[in-house]
Design a protein around this motif. Sequence first.
Motif, PDB file in Angstrom:
ATOM      1  N   LEU A 133      39.943  31.653  37.360  1.00  9.77           N
ATOM      2  CA  LEU A 133      40.365  31.721  35.959  1.00  9.77           C
ATOM      3  C   LEU A 133      41.597  32.606  35.768  1.00  9.77           C
ATOM      4  O   LEU A 133      42.437  32.342  34.911  1.00  9.77           O
ATOM      5  N   CYS A 134      41.666  33.678  36.540  1.00  9.18           N
ATOM      6  CA  CYS A 134      42.650  34.740  36.265  1.00  9.18           C
ATOM      7  C   CYS A 134      43.226  35.269  37.586  1.00  9.18           C
ATOM      8  O   CYS A 134      42.466  35.533  38.531  1.00  9.18           O
ATOM      9  N   ALA A 135      44.529  35.430  37.640  1.00 13.55           N
ATOM     10  CA  ALA A 135      45.159  35.880  38.894  1.00 13.55           C
ATOM     11  C   ALA A 135      44.819  37.336  39.214  1.00 13.55           C
ATOM     12  O   ALA A 135      44.764  37.732  40.374  1.00 13.55           O
ATOM     13  N   ASP A 136      44.600  38.128  38.150  1.00 14.00           N
ATOM     14  CA  ASP A 136      44.389  39.563  38.328  1.00 14.00           C
ATOM     15  C   ASP A 136      42.887  39.863  38.234  1.00 14.00           C
ATOM     16  O   ASP A 136      42.297  39.806  37.151  1.00 14.00           O
ATOM     17  N   VAL A 137      42.269  40.134  39.386  1.00 16.95           N
ATOM     18  CA  VAL A 137      40.822  40.378  39.413  1.00 16.95           C
ATOM     19  C   VAL A 137      40.542  41.716  40.099  1.00 16.95           C
ATOM     20  O   VAL A 137      41.035  41.976  41.194  1.00 16.95           O
ATOM     21  N   GLU A 138      39.756  42.535  39.417  1.00 17.75           N
ATOM     22  CA  GLU A 138      39.340  43.809  40.006  1.00 17.75           C
ATOM     23  C   GLU A 138      37.853  43.725  40.327  1.00 17.75           C
ATOM     24  O   GLU A 138      37.074  43.163  39.559  1.00 17.75           O
ATOM     25  N   VAL A 155      31.288  44.454  51.914  1.00 19.74           N
ATOM     26  CA  VAL A 155      31.435  43.914  50.550  1.00 19.74           C
ATOM     27  C   VAL A 155      32.907  43.907  50.143  1.00 19.74           C
ATOM     28  O   VAL A 155      33.424  42.917  49.618  1.00 19.74           O
ATOM     29  N   VAL A 156      33.579  45.023  50.405  1.00 19.69           N
ATOM     30  CA  VAL A 156      34.992  45.122  49.997  1.00 19.69           C
ATOM     31  C   VAL A 156      35.821  44.049  50.721  1.00 19.69           C
ATOM     32  O   VAL A 156      36.666  43.372  50.110  1.00 19.69           O
ATOM     33  N   GLU A 157      35.534  43.871  52.003  1.00 19.72           N
ATOM     34  CA  GLU A 157      36.272  42.844  52.755  1.00 19.72           C
ATOM     35  C   GLU A 157      36.014  41.445  52.170  1.00 19.72           C
ATOM     36  O   GLU A 157      36.932  40.638  52.016  1.00 19.72           O
ATOM     37  N   ALA A 158      34.766  41.196  51.802  1.00 22.66           N
ATOM     38  CA  ALA A 158      34.405  39.882  51.255  1.00 22.66           C
ATOM     39  C   ALA A 158      35.094  39.620  49.914  1.00 22.66           C
ATOM     40  O   ALA A 158      35.593  38.505  49.674  1.00 22.66           O
ATOM     41  N   VAL A 159      35.148  40.615  49.059  1.00 17.38           N
ATOM     42  CA  VAL A 159      35.762  40.362  47.737  1.00 17.38           C
ATOM     43  C   VAL A 159      37.287  40.243  47.850  1.00 17.38           C
ATOM     44  O   VAL A 159      37.914  39.515  47.069  1.00 17.38           O
ATOM     45  N   ILE A 160      37.856  40.925  48.822  1.00 16.50           N
ATOM     46  CA  ILE A 160      39.307  40.764  49.029  1.00 16.50           C
ATOM     47  C   ILE A 160      39.580  39.328  49.496  1.00 16.50           C
ATOM     48  O   ILE A 160      40.479  38.654  48.980  1.00 16.50           O
ATOM     49  N   ALA A 161      38.758  38.865  50.437  1.00 14.43           N
ATOM     50  CA  ALA A 161      38.931  37.485  50.928  1.00 14.43           C
ATOM     51  C   ALA A 161      38.726  36.483  49.787  1.00 14.43           C
ATOM     52  O   ALA A 161      39.362  35.425  49.747  1.00 14.43           O
ATOM     53  N   ALA A 162      37.880  36.853  48.810  1.00 13.62           N
ATOM     54  CA  ALA A 162      37.611  35.941  47.681  1.00 13.62           C
ATOM     55  C   ALA A 162      38.689  36.024  46.592  1.00 13.62           C
ATOM     56  O   ALA A 162      38.657  35.270  45.624  1.00 13.62           O
ATOM     57  N   GLY A 163      39.620  36.957  46.720  1.00 12.72           N
ATOM     58  CA  GLY A 163      40.748  36.978  45.773  1.00 12.72           C
ATOM     59  C   GLY A 163      40.912  38.224  44.928  1.00 12.72           C
ATOM     60  O   GLY A 163      41.795  38.274  44.058  1.00 12.72           O
ATOM     61  N   ALA A 164      40.102  39.259  45.151  1.00 13.80           N
ATOM     62  CA  ALA A 164      40.274  40.487  44.344  1.00 13.80           C
ATOM     63  C   ALA A 164      41.654  41.085  44.640  1.00 13.80           C
ATOM     64  O   ALA A 164      42.112  41.083  45.789  1.00 13.80           O
ATOM     65  N   THR A 165      42.296  41.595  43.602  1.00 13.59           N
ATOM     66  CA  THR A 165      43.619  42.210  43.783  1.00 13.59           C
ATOM     67  C   THR A 165      43.547  43.739  43.678  1.00 13.59           C
ATOM     68  O   THR A 165      44.450  44.439  44.120  1.00 13.59           O
ATOM     69  N   THR A 166      42.480  44.225  43.042  1.00 11.86           N
ATOM     70  CA  THR A 166      42.231  45.671  42.988  1.00 11.86           C
ATOM     71  C   THR A 166      40.787  45.911  43.401  1.00 11.86           C
ATOM     72  O   THR A 166      39.887  45.182  42.957  1.00 11.86           O
TER      73      THR A 166
END
Length: 455
Positions: A133-138, A155-166
């Motif tokens: 939905l949104c390019a900027d995801v924390e 967890v942090v590695e997984a969310v980065i791979a899923a597109g988190a930017t922060t």
Amino acid sequence: MDRPRITIFDTTLRDGEQSPGCSMNVPEKLRLAQQLDRLGVDVIEAGFPIASDGDFEAVQKIAASVRRPIIAGLARACTGDVNRAWQALQGAARPRIHVFLATSDIHLKYKLRITREKCLEQAREAVRHAKSLCADVEFSPEDATRTDVPFLCQVVEAVIAAGATTVNIPDTVGYSMPEEYGQLIRTLREKVAGIDKVTISTHCHNDLGLAVANSLAGVQQGARQVECTINGIGERAGNASLEEIVMAMRVRPDRYRYETAVAGEHLYPSSQMLAEITRVPVQPNKAITGRNAFAHEAGIHQDGMLKNPLTYEIMTPQSVGVPDSRLVLGKHSGRHALALRCEQLGHQFERRDLDEVYRRFVVLADRIKKVQDSHLLELIQDVANGNASNGDGAASHGKKFPPAAASLPLPRAAAAGANFNDAHSAQVSGSAGQATVSIPFTDHHSEQEDYLWGV
Ligand code: KIV
Ligand code: ZN
């Protein structure tokens, strides 16, 4: 050398608003958001849209009218929350969806009742959905500081791979120590694949009074976003205080060589606006924004301040938007401060008369604690008329002096924004209609002094 830029993420309207007695209605939130924009914060967390219709509306209205900063909406790690946050953020020029999910075993076992595997999957899925939905995801792993470190890294590695930017690392319960928190940020930087592509953020609560120290320790280990609130309001003992973090970096660039875009002169007005809206007063000795933060009562301090404010102030009141320093006239005040206030009130004394005014002043101050201008004028009048003192500072015709606050504006080199290094003399103004006097100012040119003044 360029200083790394720190993103200031203000969560006064979300985490701050969660503190007891600090709830705000929609127009109040909008007013504060506009002030935060003037203050120059980079991100405004405007609310938690699924939490209530009021929160939804506040995020929506702020998104529509505050265009410069990023506007973030909070969401638990589930589709309904993420969709609702995104709906509220529709009008935003720069929207951010902030997804959170607890990761510590305590939270997983007792609060969420899910396994680590389920937690990992849920975090990944929620971020993936938010990213669609949104390019900027924390993403925030709630209670990160009490989470098993290898699992946190996973967890942090997984969310980065899923597109988190922060990736934000909350010390949700204010449990961490500065070294420990800094070490956690360092470990994440060393162990997590892809971490260099995202912004690491601090989010520290103040249960042990260490929220600011922990945030700064995180920054020193590579975090480049700090989550904080005006006056440090927030759950329980609060969040890291925005004004303290910003001014620590500004006053001590020798230790913290970082930049923020915060306009210092709006710190105090922002603090006052928040206190006015919530009716929660700022603690008097609160660093930077408390009413005593630039007040000096002890005689030795007042004397030093009058000779050169560098003696007892590490930043100028103007650099944080405080109109002036205050010398409180009380029983600890010295002759020098008293003489200055008398001059400001239009009375200059020979040594012998000043001694008499001072003698009566001390007796009076001992009794009523703070001597107001009106008390001082009466006392001066009595000395001038040769009325004998009745032993309690008042003349023998027996005036009663009610206790009241009094403060003495200190000489200042110039109005807000002026460079202290150019100042050689200062105008001292009394209150309206009173005399003004010129006080010589001492130069201070060394670099050491420049950073002390936060210039
Ligand atoms: O303290 C906390 O963990 C939070 C998260 C929602 C970021 O406020
Ligand atoms: Zn929090």
